[in-house]
Design a protein around this motif. Structure first.
Motif: not given
Length: 190
Positions: A119-128
């Motif tokens: 149920g989490a909303t997750v903002r993430y960044a990849n290695q680029d």
């Protein structure tokens, strides 16, 4: 993940075991429950009730009327109605099975937490440095084009149990990819 199965079986005969595939939903992993949010459960339950109480009786009435017109072999209303009735019955069986296995999980219980759970909303960044926001939902709720991913997806599995600021590894066909978790949020309690 959502593009795994592009083709749809258009044959008129399908085995009951193929029902899950015929609706584009991935199978539930063996030994797992069908986790879903209260909203997803309500949506599926409402669809099931609509099929049983409204659509199926309307189609049965049409088929009955068409059958009374005589020659069924060239009767389009009868042929289409019978086909539609099979589709409705198949969908009813599918929804019933999925709802029987449902484990409703309210994501708002984690409101304020910085750890990733269902149920989490997750903002993430990849290695680029490219950022992406996803919400981890049930198998029957996923919509990757709108950032809703299934809890069984590789991205969700990589993110689950990590916290804001953590870096997790995602195994992709191109190799390992680092994902930095920037923000975790949950809906507020009702």
């Amino acid at each position: 993940m959502g593009a795994m199965k592009q083709s749809i079986d258009t044959s008129s005969t399908s085995a009951p075991d193929d029902e899950e595939d015929s609706f584009g939903a991935p199978p539930i992993p063996a030994g797992s429950k069908n986790y879903m949010t209260p909203q997803g459960h309500l949506r599926m339950k409402n669809e099931l009730l609509h099929l049983i109480d409204v659509e199926r009786p309307e189609v049965v009435q049409t088929v009955s009327w068409a059958a009374s017109n005589g020659d069924r072999s060239e009767n389009g209303d009868y042929i289409y109605g019978k086909r539609r009735l099979r589709q409705i019955d198949s969908r009813i069986r599918f929804l019933t099975k999925r709802l029987d296995l449902a484990e409703v999980v309210d994501p708002s219980v984690h409101h304020g937490s910085d750890q990733v759970f269902f149920g989490a909303t997750v903002r993430y960044a990849n290695q680029d440095g490219e950022e992406q926001t996803v919400t981890i939902l049930g198998i029957d709720e996923f919509d990757p084009l709108n950032g809703k991913i299934s809890w069984i997806s590789p991205v969700a599995r990589a993110l689950t149990k990590a916290r804001e600021g953590d870096t997790v590894m995602l195994r992709t066909p191109g190799g390992l990819e680092e994902l930095e978790i920037l923000e975790v949020s949950y809906p507020p309690p009702a």
